[in-house]
Design a protein around this motif. Sequence first.
Motif, PDB file in Angstrom:
ATOM      1  N   SER A   1     -27.816 -23.189 -18.655  1.00  0.00           N
ATOM      2  CA  SER A   1     -27.397 -21.911 -19.225  1.00  0.00           C
ATOM      3  C   SER A   1     -26.096 -21.460 -18.572  1.00  0.00           C
ATOM      4  N   TRP A   2     -25.350 -20.612 -19.288  1.00  0.00           N
ATOM      5  CA  TRP A   2     -24.054 -20.151 -18.809  1.00  0.00           C
ATOM      6  C   TRP A   2     -23.643 -18.882 -19.539  1.00  0.00           C
ATOM      7  N   HIS A   3     -22.693 -18.169 -18.943  1.00  0.00           N
ATOM      8  CA  HIS A   3     -22.054 -17.037 -19.602  1.00  0.00           C
ATOM      9  C   HIS A   3     -20.782 -17.593 -20.236  1.00  0.00           C
ATOM     10  N   PRO A   4     -20.605 -17.444 -21.532  1.00  0.00           N
ATOM     11  CA  PRO A   4     -19.438 -18.040 -22.181  1.00  0.00           C
ATOM     12  C   PRO A   4     -18.141 -17.344 -21.762  1.00  0.00           C
ATOM     13  N   SER A   5     -17.072 -18.108 -21.787  1.00  0.00           N
ATOM     14  CA  SER A   5     -15.745 -17.573 -21.524  1.00  0.00           C
ATOM     15  C   SER A   5     -14.984 -17.601 -22.841  1.00  0.00           C
ATOM     16  N   VAL A   6     -14.485 -16.437 -23.252  1.00  0.00           N
ATOM     17  CA  VAL A   6     -13.809 -16.311 -24.533  1.00  0.00           C
ATOM     18  C   VAL A   6     -12.400 -15.757 -24.296  1.00  0.00           C
TER      19      VAL A   6
ATOM     20  N   LYS B   1     -20.133 -11.558 -19.430  1.00  0.00           N
ATOM     21  CA  LYS B   1     -21.316 -11.430 -18.567  1.00  0.00           C
ATOM     22  C   LYS B   1     -22.551 -10.918 -19.299  1.00  0.00           C
ATOM     23  N   CYS B   2     -22.375 -10.237 -20.421  1.00  0.00           N
ATOM     24  CA  CYS B   2     -23.510  -9.666 -21.140  1.00  0.00           C
ATOM     25  C   CYS B   2     -24.084 -10.619 -22.186  1.00  0.00           C
TER      26      CYS B   2
ATOM     27  N   GLU C   1     -27.953 -28.465 -29.127  1.00  0.00           N
ATOM     28  CA  GLU C   1     -27.591 -27.257 -29.871  1.00  0.00           C
ATOM     29  C   GLU C   1     -27.378 -26.103 -28.908  1.00  0.00           C
ATOM     30  N   THR C   2     -26.260 -25.392 -29.076  1.00  0.00           N
ATOM     31  CA  THR C   2     -25.964 -24.227 -28.255  1.00  0.00           C
ATOM     32  C   THR C   2     -26.556 -22.985 -28.899  1.00  0.00           C
ATOM     33  N   HIS C   3     -27.245 -22.194 -28.086  1.00  0.00           N
ATOM     34  CA  HIS C   3     -27.809 -20.919 -28.518  1.00  0.00           C
ATOM     35  C   HIS C   3     -27.253 -19.835 -27.604  1.00  0.00           C
ATOM     36  N   CYS C   4     -26.838 -18.711 -28.169  1.00  0.00           N
ATOM     37  CA  CYS C   4     -26.316 -17.602 -27.377  1.00  0.00           C
ATOM     38  C   CYS C   4     -26.993 -16.312 -27.803  1.00  0.00           C
ATOM     39  N   GLN C   5     -27.157 -15.404 -26.831  1.00  0.00           N
ATOM     40  CA  GLN C   5     -27.780 -14.118 -27.127  1.00  0.00           C
ATOM     41  C   GLN C   5     -27.196 -13.056 -26.209  1.00  0.00           C
ATOM     42  N   ARG C   6     -26.883 -11.894 -26.803  1.00  0.00           N
ATOM     43  CA  ARG C   6     -26.417 -10.742 -26.033  1.00  0.00           C
ATOM     44  C   ARG C   6     -27.610 -10.134 -25.305  1.00  0.00           C
ATOM     45  N   GLN C   7     -27.388  -9.674 -24.071  1.00  0.00           N
ATOM     46  CA  GLN C   7     -28.455  -9.040 -23.307  1.00  0.00           C
ATOM     47  C   GLN C   7     -28.939  -7.796 -24.039  1.00  0.00           C
ATOM     48  N   GLU C   8     -30.240  -7.684 -24.209  1.00  0.00           N
ATOM     49  CA  GLU C   8     -30.841  -6.527 -24.874  1.00  0.00           C
ATOM     50  C   GLU C   8     -30.938  -5.384 -23.872  1.00  0.00           C
TER      51      GLU C   8
ATOM     52  N   CYS D   1     -23.813  -4.418 -18.150  1.00  0.00           N
ATOM     53  CA  CYS D   1     -24.117  -4.615 -19.569  1.00  0.00           C
ATOM     54  C   CYS D   1     -24.929  -3.476 -20.156  1.00  0.00           C
ATOM     55  N   CYS D   2     -25.745  -2.834 -19.341  1.00  0.00           N
ATOM     56  CA  CYS D   2     -26.637  -1.793 -19.840  1.00  0.00           C
ATOM     57  C   CYS D   2     -26.373  -0.476 -19.137  1.00  0.00           C
TER      58      CYS D   2
END
Length: 71
Positions: free
Chosen positions: A21-26, A33-34, A43-50, A66-67
Amino acid sequence: MQADGPRACRFGRRWYLNNESWHPSVPPFGEMKCILCWCVSGETHCQRQECPPAACTSPARRDNPCCAKCR
């Protein structure tokens, strides 16, 4: 022909191993970080922190950027 093991994932210019797992760099924003991404069998799966909704009118982001939390 079957692969010898679980496949890696490519995200941008980097490769990640299965279950990594990783935090993507855009660019131009940098590391997000969120958002958390992970590799599952190629397969890559990404999700924003709820985040739960803040129950105040002016929340702060002290402990978790993030919150928002009430002061």
